[in-house]
Design a protein around this motif. Structure first.
Motif, PDB file in Angstrom:
ATOM      1  N   ALA A  83      86.242  45.249  72.269  1.00 37.31           N
ATOM      2  CA  ALA A  83      87.133  45.400  71.118  1.00 37.31           C
ATOM      3  C   ALA A  83      87.662  44.046  70.660  1.00 37.31           C
ATOM      4  CB  ALA A  83      88.278  46.337  71.470  1.00 37.31           C
ATOM      5  N   LEU A 131      96.406  52.839  67.200  1.00 39.59           N
ATOM      6  CA  LEU A 131      95.894  52.024  68.291  1.00 39.59           C
ATOM      7  C   LEU A 131      96.679  52.273  69.584  1.00 39.59           C
ATOM      8  CD1 LEU A 131      93.831  49.887  69.052  1.00 39.59           C
ATOM      9  CD2 LEU A 131      95.509  48.162  68.418  1.00 39.59           C
ATOM     10  N   LEU A 182      84.341  51.129  68.468  1.00 43.22           N
ATOM     11  CA  LEU A 182      85.635  51.681  68.060  1.00 43.22           C
ATOM     12  C   LEU A 182      86.415  50.689  67.218  1.00 43.22           C
ATOM     13  CD1 LEU A 182      87.522  54.103  68.238  1.00 43.22           C
ATOM     14  CD2 LEU A 182      88.565  53.020  70.214  1.00 43.22           C
ATOM     15  N   ALA A 183      86.368  49.417  67.603  1.00 45.38           N
ATOM     16  CA  ALA A 183      87.048  48.397  66.807  1.00 45.38           C
ATOM     17  C   ALA A 183      86.433  48.313  65.405  1.00 45.38           C
ATOM     18  CB  ALA A 183      86.979  47.043  67.503  1.00 45.38           C
ATOM     19  N   GLY A 212      85.057  42.331  68.601  1.00 47.12           N
ATOM     20  CA  GLY A 212      85.032  42.904  67.267  1.00 47.12           C
ATOM     21  C   GLY A 212      86.201  42.444  66.419  1.00 47.12           C
ATOM     22  N   ALA A 213      87.388  42.372  67.024  1.00 47.34           N
ATOM     23  CA  ALA A 213      88.581  41.939  66.286  1.00 47.34           C
ATOM     24  C   ALA A 213      88.468  40.480  65.864  1.00 47.34           C
ATOM     25  CB  ALA A 213      89.827  42.156  67.140  1.00 47.34           C
ATOM     26  N   GLY A 216      83.815  49.716  73.010  1.00 48.26           N
ATOM     27  CA  GLY A 216      84.970  48.983  72.491  1.00 48.26           C
ATOM     28  C   GLY A 216      84.673  48.311  71.166  1.00 48.26           C
ATOM     29  N   LEU A 217      83.499  47.707  71.080  1.00 48.96           N
ATOM     30  CA  LEU A 217      83.099  47.072  69.829  1.00 48.96           C
ATOM     31  C   LEU A 217      82.933  48.102  68.717  1.00 48.96           C
ATOM     32  CD1 LEU A 217      82.135  44.504  68.332  1.00 48.96           C
ATOM     33  CD2 LEU A 217      79.838  45.074  69.094  1.00 48.96           C
TER      34      LEU A 217
END
Length: 122
Positions: A88, A66, A28-29, A91-92, A25-26
């Protein structure tokens, strides 16, 4: 810097599978935001009257992509979706904090060639 923290938190919460899901998730973000950043750099190299519509176009394409990714990711059985979403989200939040720091450090006018009325008054 954030990768080991997210991986360790995932491992602590549910083992190896959850750690790799959070790390995915991190990642991909990060890829998602870096592609958006590169696209916005291209948009900002255009004339000023195109920049706002170009930036909105990049934003809407990111949102549509997304939504498509959320649909695909939800069907993957090997992926823990909760850990993926938390990675994610980390990361965001890191990306938003970085953007806020940059905006506060160096602003530039959107339309530098426009003279405002009364701008020559001291």
């Amino acid at each position: 810097m954030l990768s080991p923290v997210v991986f360790a938190m995932g491992w602590w919460q549910g083992g190896e599978a959850m750690a790799w899901s959070a790390f995915s998730g991190l990642g991909l973000a990060g890829i998602f935001f870096l592609v958006g950043f590169a696209s916005l750099r291209l948009v900002l190299s255009t004339p000023s009257f195109v920049q706002l519509s170009g930036a909105l176009g990049v934003f809407f394409l990111q949102v549509l992509l997304l939504l498509a990714l959320v649909d695909v990711i939800g069907t993957m059985s090997w992926l823990n979706t909760r850990a993926f979403a938390l990675g994610a989200l980390c990361g965001a939040l890191a990306w938003q904090a970085g953007q806020a720091f940059v905006v506060l450090r160096g602003r530039r006018p959107i339309y530098p060639d426009v003279v405002m009325p009364g701008g020559d008054l001291q």
